[in-house]
Every structure is written in structure tokens, then in C-alpha cells.
Motif scaffolding. Structure first.
Motif, PDB file in Angstrom:
ATOM      1  N   MET A   1       0.842  -1.206   0.000  1.00 38.04           N
ATOM      2  CA  MET A   1       0.000   0.000   0.000  1.00 38.04           C
ATOM      3  C   MET A   1       0.876   1.255   0.000  1.00 38.04           C
ATOM      4  SD  MET A   1      -3.333   0.866   0.537  1.00 38.04           S
ATOM      5  CE  MET A   1      -4.277   2.321   0.957  1.00 38.04           C
ATOM      6  N   LYS A   2       0.644   2.163  -0.971  1.00 38.27           N
ATOM      7  CA  LYS A   2       1.514   3.336  -1.071  1.00 38.27           C
ATOM      8  C   LYS A   2       1.209   4.318   0.055  1.00 38.27           C
ATOM      9  CE  LYS A   2       0.851   4.645  -5.374  1.00 38.27           C
ATOM     10  NZ  LYS A   2       1.052   5.149  -6.751  1.00 38.27           N
ATOM     11  N   PRO A   3       2.228   5.062   0.525  1.00 38.66           N
ATOM     12  CA  PRO A   3       1.956   6.022   1.609  1.00 38.66           C
ATOM     13  C   PRO A   3       1.096   7.175   1.118  1.00 38.66           C
ATOM     14  CG  PRO A   3       4.255   6.160   0.894  1.00 38.66           C
ATOM     15  CD  PRO A   3       3.651   5.038   0.157  1.00 38.66           C
ATOM     16  N   GLN A   4       0.267   7.710   2.032  1.00 43.05           N
ATOM     17  CA  GLN A   4      -0.471   8.942   1.758  1.00 43.05           C
ATOM     18  C   GLN A   4       0.516  10.097   1.926  1.00 43.05           C
ATOM     19  OE1 GLN A   4      -4.080   9.280   1.284  1.00 43.05           O
ATOM     20  NE2 GLN A   4      -3.828   7.116   0.838  1.00 43.05           N
ATOM     21  N   LEU A   5       0.483  11.046   0.969  1.00 44.49           N
ATOM     22  CA  LEU A   5       1.418  12.172   1.014  1.00 44.49           C
ATOM     23  C   LEU A   5       0.637  13.436   1.355  1.00 44.49           C
ATOM     24  CD1 LEU A   5       3.273  11.365  -2.346  1.00 44.49           C
ATOM     25  CD2 LEU A   5       3.810  10.519  -0.059  1.00 44.49           C
ATOM     26  N   LEU A   6       0.917  14.000   2.520  1.00 41.99           N
ATOM     27  CA  LEU A   6       0.216  15.226   2.923  1.00 41.99           C
ATOM     28  C   LEU A   6       1.175  16.404   2.817  1.00 41.99           C
ATOM     29  CD1 LEU A   6      -1.713  14.059   6.135  1.00 41.99           C
ATOM     30  CD2 LEU A   6      -2.254  13.679   3.757  1.00 41.99           C
ATOM     31  N   PHE A   7       0.817  17.388   1.973  1.00 46.57           N
ATOM     32  CA  PHE A   7       1.657  18.576   1.805  1.00 46.57           C
ATOM     33  C   PHE A   7       1.022  19.738   2.558  1.00 46.57           C
ATOM     34  CE2 PHE A   7       4.687  17.264  -1.395  1.00 46.57           C
ATOM     35  CZ  PHE A   7       4.075  16.186  -2.003  1.00 46.57           C
ATOM     36  N   PHE A   8       1.809  20.413   3.402  1.00 54.11           N
ATOM     37  CA  PHE A   8       1.326  21.603   4.099  1.00 54.11           C
ATOM     38  C   PHE A   8       1.944  22.830   3.459  1.00 54.11           C
ATOM     39  CE2 PHE A   8      -1.250  20.289   7.721  1.00 54.11           C
ATOM     40  CZ  PHE A   8      -1.126  18.925   7.586  1.00 54.11           C
ATOM     41  N   ILE A   9       1.079  23.630   2.807  1.00 54.73           N
ATOM     42  CA  ILE A   9       1.572  24.791   2.050  1.00 54.73           C
ATOM     43  C   ILE A   9       0.874  26.041   2.551  1.00 54.73           C
ATOM     44  CG2 ILE A   9       1.827  23.273   0.051  1.00 54.73           C
ATOM     45  CD1 ILE A   9      -0.486  24.725  -1.274  1.00 54.73           C
ATOM     46  N   GLY A  10       1.431  27.200   2.187  1.00 56.07           N
ATOM     47  CA  GLY A  10       0.773  28.447   2.572  1.00 56.07           C
ATOM     48  C   GLY A  10       1.772  29.577   2.698  1.00 56.07           C
ATOM     49  N   LYS A  11       1.241  30.751   2.970  1.00 61.84           N
ATOM     50  CA  LYS A  11       2.058  31.962   3.119  1.00 61.84           C
ATOM     51  C   LYS A  11       3.032  31.788   4.289  1.00 61.84           C
ATOM     52  CE  LYS A  11       0.864  36.837   4.053  1.00 61.84           C
ATOM     53  NZ  LYS A  11       2.183  37.299   3.816  1.00 61.84           N
ATOM     54  N   GLY A  12       4.165  32.468   4.211  1.00 63.31           N
ATOM     55  CA  GLY A  12       5.132  32.410   5.293  1.00 63.31           C
ATOM     56  C   GLY A  12       4.531  32.907   6.598  1.00 63.31           C
ATOM     57  N   GLY A  13       4.758  32.176   7.675  1.00 65.28           N
ATOM     58  CA  GLY A  13       4.326  32.631   8.997  1.00 65.28           C
ATOM     59  C   GLY A  13       2.931  32.211   9.422  1.00 65.28           C
ATOM     60  N   VAL A  14       2.177  31.508   8.553  1.00 61.76           N
ATOM     61  CA  VAL A  14       0.802  31.119   8.942  1.00 61.76           C
ATOM     62  C   VAL A  14       0.780  29.952   9.902  1.00 61.76           C
ATOM     63  CG1 VAL A  14      -0.325  31.993   6.852  1.00 61.76           C
ATOM     64  CG2 VAL A  14       0.525  29.645   6.897  1.00 61.76           C
ATOM     65  N   GLY A  15       1.894  29.188   9.964  1.00 60.86           N
ATOM     66  CA  GLY A  15       1.930  28.048  10.875  1.00 60.86           C
ATOM     67  C   GLY A  15       1.952  26.713  10.167  1.00 60.86           C
ATOM     68  N   LYS A  16       2.614  26.653   9.003  1.00 53.84           N
ATOM     69  CA  LYS A  16       2.719  25.378   8.265  1.00 53.84           C
ATOM     70  C   LYS A  16       3.481  24.358   9.093  1.00 53.84           C
ATOM     71  CE  LYS A  16       4.851  27.259   4.795  1.00 53.84           C
ATOM     72  NZ  LYS A  16       4.626  28.659   5.174  1.00 53.84           N
ATOM     73  N   SER A  17       4.604  24.793   9.685  1.00 58.02           N
ATOM     74  CA  SER A  17       5.448  23.863  10.437  1.00 58.02           C
ATOM     75  C   SER A  17       4.696  23.304  11.626  1.00 58.02           C
ATOM     76  CB  SER A  17       6.728  24.551  10.898  1.00 58.02           C
ATOM     77  OG  SER A  17       7.453  25.008   9.779  1.00 58.02           O
ATOM     78  N   THR A  18       4.015  24.182  12.358  1.00 58.18           N
ATOM     79  CA  THR A  18       3.274  23.736  13.546  1.00 58.18           C
ATOM     80  C   THR A  18       2.126  22.811  13.145  1.00 58.18           C
ATOM     81  OG1 THR A  18       3.797  25.854  14.567  1.00 58.18           O
ATOM     82  CG2 THR A  18       2.153  24.503  15.660  1.00 58.18           C
ATOM     83  N   SER A  19       1.373  23.213  12.125  1.00 53.48           N
ATOM     84  CA  SER A  19       0.238  22.376  11.674  1.00 53.48           C
ATOM     85  C   SER A  19       0.722  21.014  11.201  1.00 53.48           C
ATOM     86  CB  SER A  19      -0.515  23.021  10.504  1.00 53.48           C
ATOM     87  OG  SER A  19      -0.766  24.364  10.730  1.00 53.48           O
ATOM     88  N   SER A  20       1.819  21.002  10.454  1.00 51.26           N
ATOM     89  CA  SER A  20       2.306  19.713   9.934  1.00 51.26           C
ATOM     90  C   SER A  20       2.851  18.864  11.073  1.00 51.26           C
ATOM     91  CB  SER A  20       3.351  19.908   8.834  1.00 51.26           C
ATOM     92  OG  SER A  20       4.372  20.765   9.259  1.00 51.26           O
ATOM     93  N   ALA A  21       3.512  19.507  12.057  1.00 54.78           N
ATOM     94  CA  ALA A  21       4.021  18.765  13.222  1.00 54.78           C
ATOM     95  C   ALA A  21       2.865  18.157  14.007  1.00 54.78           C
ATOM     96  CB  ALA A  21       4.847  19.681  14.120  1.00 54.78           C
ATOM     97  N   LEU A  22       1.823  18.949  14.258  1.00 58.07           N
ATOM     98  CA  LEU A  22       0.649  18.454  14.989  1.00 58.07           C
ATOM     99  C   LEU A  22       0.006  17.289  14.245  1.00 58.07           C
ATOM    100  CD1 LEU A  22      -1.015  21.843  16.052  1.00 58.07           C
ATOM    101  CD2 LEU A  22      -0.189  20.073  17.609  1.00 58.07           C
TER     102      LEU A  22
END
Lengths: 298, 98
Positions: A1-22
Motif C-alpha cells: 500500500m503506497k503512503p499517503q502524502l500530505l503537503f502543508f503549504i501556505g504563506k510564510g508565517g501562517v503556521g505550516k510547520s506547527t500544523s504539519s508537526a501536529l
């Protein structure tokens, strides 16, 4: 089964890193084998998890690993491989002159997003056993160039192949007339173009498949909203859909009707603002426990 | 003069003349196509390797993938750059215009 790939994108500073970490911590707790990949040259995951990461994935829990892509490493490696191949086929003087060009080429426009693509392919290849791979992407401009790269490359490659095929056809005519049809040698460049087209079609299929899910992170403000709208338009041009909108840093009872109206076709997730900040694995776990509903529609 | 050896000699001469004429005709027939192919090769070289003569195309990773296989085209392109100051002269020479 292939992995699901979730990309977190958006403007700088909106919280991509935090959202993707959570999201990665939540998925790992389900428990699903999860890999979180930081593709942002200005890496933040080390600050969020309060530990250093590198190209080599590091275990954060039984089911969660984290790695950071180093684009300089990939550019250097790629140029080195090409230099070695060239030394085998070029005359000494040409190869010697090319070395000077390579020292400048590493700064060429286009190499950074290409390095991300190489890292992406390498990740897919090495971690095909994961259930989820979560990509914390670079800010908008680089991310859009990353997603567009297979499409633009295919346009170029197809035109080059058409021209090369025409050249080969004419060479065959010349051969038939001049040397009575003795077979001319196979065109290695044409074969390489065809092989590259195959690779990039495969990559394009990845981006267009159901296993790729783009999460657009935004805040409830005008600038963030405008940029999210533009991102959706650009992605639509290359037929990539947005799966989920993550409205981050929401205060109590904030009205998000405008966003929900505009993005009717997407799932919506709302992440409450954490005034004390979100750093440390345990803090992330607590936040998830207190805001379960935000992660139900991943 | 004996007829048979003379006819044999004549036949050999005619065959030789025909072979030479055939080679010349074939050469003329392909001259224009060869020139066209050389120019198309040059265009292909510029499109792929343009970065090395100041033309920022194509996307650099395409250049890098094909570069190891295009040493001949690379040399042709650099040669052409040296004669680029008189492209018309070169064209007239190929078309045989005095």
C-alpha cells in the motif's frame, strides 16, 4: 500500500510547520507509521520538537520519524554526478572548461526546486513502507515552483523530443541516399529524452493522484486569505486540487464564514491559537488531546 | 583492334563514370538536407546547452541531464559561436551563391 502524502503549504508565517508537526504527531498516535519531512530551507521542526534533525530520519516516537531536507547537499551531489559523467565522455579541454561553469551553475535559477524534487523522489523511494509522509513545505513561491516543475519540464522535453526525432528522421534519409541505407547509430540523446519523459510523467501522476493531499494553511486575515486564493488558482492551472484548508491561530469565537464560503469544496480544519506557543513533543500531544475535532478530517 | 576487349574496357569506363556520376548526384541531393540537419543540430544544441553561451534556457536540470551525452553538439555549438559574426557568408557558401 503506497503512503499517503500530505503537503502543508501556505504563506510564510501562517503556521505550516506547527500544523504539519501536529498532524504528524496525531497520525503517529493512531498509530500509523508516519514520517515528517521538512522541505522548508528555513527549517522550523527542530525548534518545534526541541531537537536537531538532519537528512537522516530521526525517531521521535515508536511510530514517528522526522527528517530535514538539505537542498545544498542535493545540489552539490547532483552537480558532482553530472561532472563525473561528463569527464567520461568529453575531451579533456572541454571537461576542464566546464568545471568553471559548474562553480557558477550551482546558483542557477531552478536548481533549488529541482533539489527539492530529488529529495522528494528519494524520500518516496526510501520510505515506501510508511503509512503517511507529511511534508512541511517552503513558503508559497518555492512550493509552487516545486509543484510546477514536472509539468514545465514535460512541455520542454516533449518539444525537444519532437525536434530530435525530426533530426534523426532527416539523418536516416541522408543515410539511405548516401550509404544505401546502412543503419545509423541509435540516438542516445533521444533515448535519454524518452526516459526523462517517463520519469516526469510518473512524478506528475504522483502529484495528481489520490494519495497526494494538499493542506493549505492560512490565518483568518485579509493578506493570508488573498494569498490562499492565489495559491488555489495557481494549483488549479496545473490541475492540482486542495484537499483541506487549515485555519490556524484562531481566537475564541472568531468568525470564519468568509473562508468557509470561499473554499466550499475543501474540508475545513480549525486550529485554536495557543498563546503559550507549541514547542516540545508532550506539548504537541496535549494540544491534540484538547482539540481532537480539528484532526478528524485528515 | 580486337573488339571484345575494347567493348569490355568501354563497359568498365561507362560503369565507373556512372558510379562517379551517381555519387555526385547523391551528394548534391543530400547537400541541402545535410545543411538543414547541421542547422537543426545547432538549434538543438542551443536549446539544450544555451546556458553555456549566455542564453538562459532550458530549465537547468534538463541541460544537466543531457550534457553528458552531447559532447559533439557542445563542440559544434562553440565552433558556431566563433563564426557567428558572419552567418550570411556561411549560408551563401553552402548554397553556392557567389
Amino acid at each position: 500500500m503506497k503512503p499517503q502524502l500530505l503537503f502543508f503549504i501556505g504563506k510564510g508565517g501562517v503556521g505550516k510547520s506547527t500544523s504539519s508537526a501536529l498532524t504528524a504527531v496525531y497520525l503517529a498516535s493512531q498509530p500509523r507509521q508516519t514520517l515528517l519531512v521538512s522541505m522548508d530551507p528555513a527549517h522550523n521542526q527542530c525548534d518545534i520538537f526541541e531537537q536537531d534533525f538532519s537528512e537522516k530520519p530521526k525517531k521521535v516516537s515508536e511510530t514517528l520519524m522526522v527528517k530535514e531536507v538539505n537542498t545544498d547537499f542535493w545540489i552539490e551531489r547532483y552537480l558532482k554526478e553530472t561532472t563525473n559523467q561528463i569527464k567520461e565522455t568529453y575531451r579533456y579541454e572541454s571537461a576542464f572548461n566546464l568545471q568553471n561553469y559548474f562553480n557558477v551553475l550551482q546558483f542557477s535559477p531552478g536548481l533549488e526546486e529541482y533539489a527539492l524534487l530529488l529529495a522528494f523522489e528519494d524520500t518516496l523511494h526510501k520510505h515506501a513502507d510508511r503509512d503517511f509522509i507529511v511534508f512541511d513545505m517552503a513558503p508559497t513561491a518555492l512550493t509552487l515552483r516545486f509543484f510546477s516543475l514536472p509539468f514545465i519540464t514535460l512541455i520542454w522535453l516533449e518539444e525537444l523530443l519532437t525536434l530530435r526525432s525530426e533530426i534523426y528522421r532527416k539523418k536516416e534519409i541522408i543515410s539511405k541516399i548516401k550509404i544505401a541505407g546502412r543503419e545509423i547509430e541509435q540516438d542516445r540523446v533521444k533515448a535519454k529524452l524518452q526516459s526523462l519523459i517517463g520519469n516526469y510523467e510518473h512524478l506528475r501522476e504522483h502529484f495528481l493522484s489520490d494519495t497526494t493531499r494538499v493542506n493549505l494553511v492560512m490565518n483568518n486575515d485579509k493578506l493570508s486569505f488573498s494569498e490562499a486564493f492565489r495559491i488555489r488558482e495557481k494549483l488549479t492551472d496545473i490541475s492540482i486540487g486542495i484537499d483541506r484548508i487549515v485555519i490556524n491561530k484562531l481566537k475564541e469565537d472568531e468568525n470564519t464564514a468568509g473562508i468557509e464560503n470561499e473554499f466550499k469544496d475543501q474540508k475545513i480544519a480549525k486550529l485554536r491559537l495557543a498563546p503559550e506557543g507549541l514547542t516540545g513533543y508532550d506539548v504537541l500531544k496535549n494540544y491534540i488531546a484538547e482539540n481532537q475535532e480539528a484532526f478528524q478530517n485528515i | 583492334m580486337p573488339i571484345k576487349p575494347f567493348l569490355k574496357w568501354l563497359k568498365t569506363q561507362i560503369v565507373e563514370a556512372f558510379k562517379i556520376s551517381d555519387a555526385v548526384m547523391r551528394g548534391k541531393a543530400v547537400e541541402t538536407i545535410e545543411h538543414e540537419v547541421a542547422e537543426l543540430d545547432n538549434i538543438f544544441g542551443i536549446l539544450v546547452l544555451g546556458a553555456f553561451i549566455g542564453i538562459p534556457s532550458p530549465p537547468i536540470h534538463i541541460t544537466m541531464e543531457l550534457l553528458p551525452l552531447m559532447n559533439k553538439e557542445f563542440d559544434i555549438m562553440l565552433d558556431k559561436v566563433l563564426t557567428a559574426h558572419d552567418p550570411l557568408g556561411h549560408l551563401f557558401s553552402v548554397l553556392g551563391i557567389d
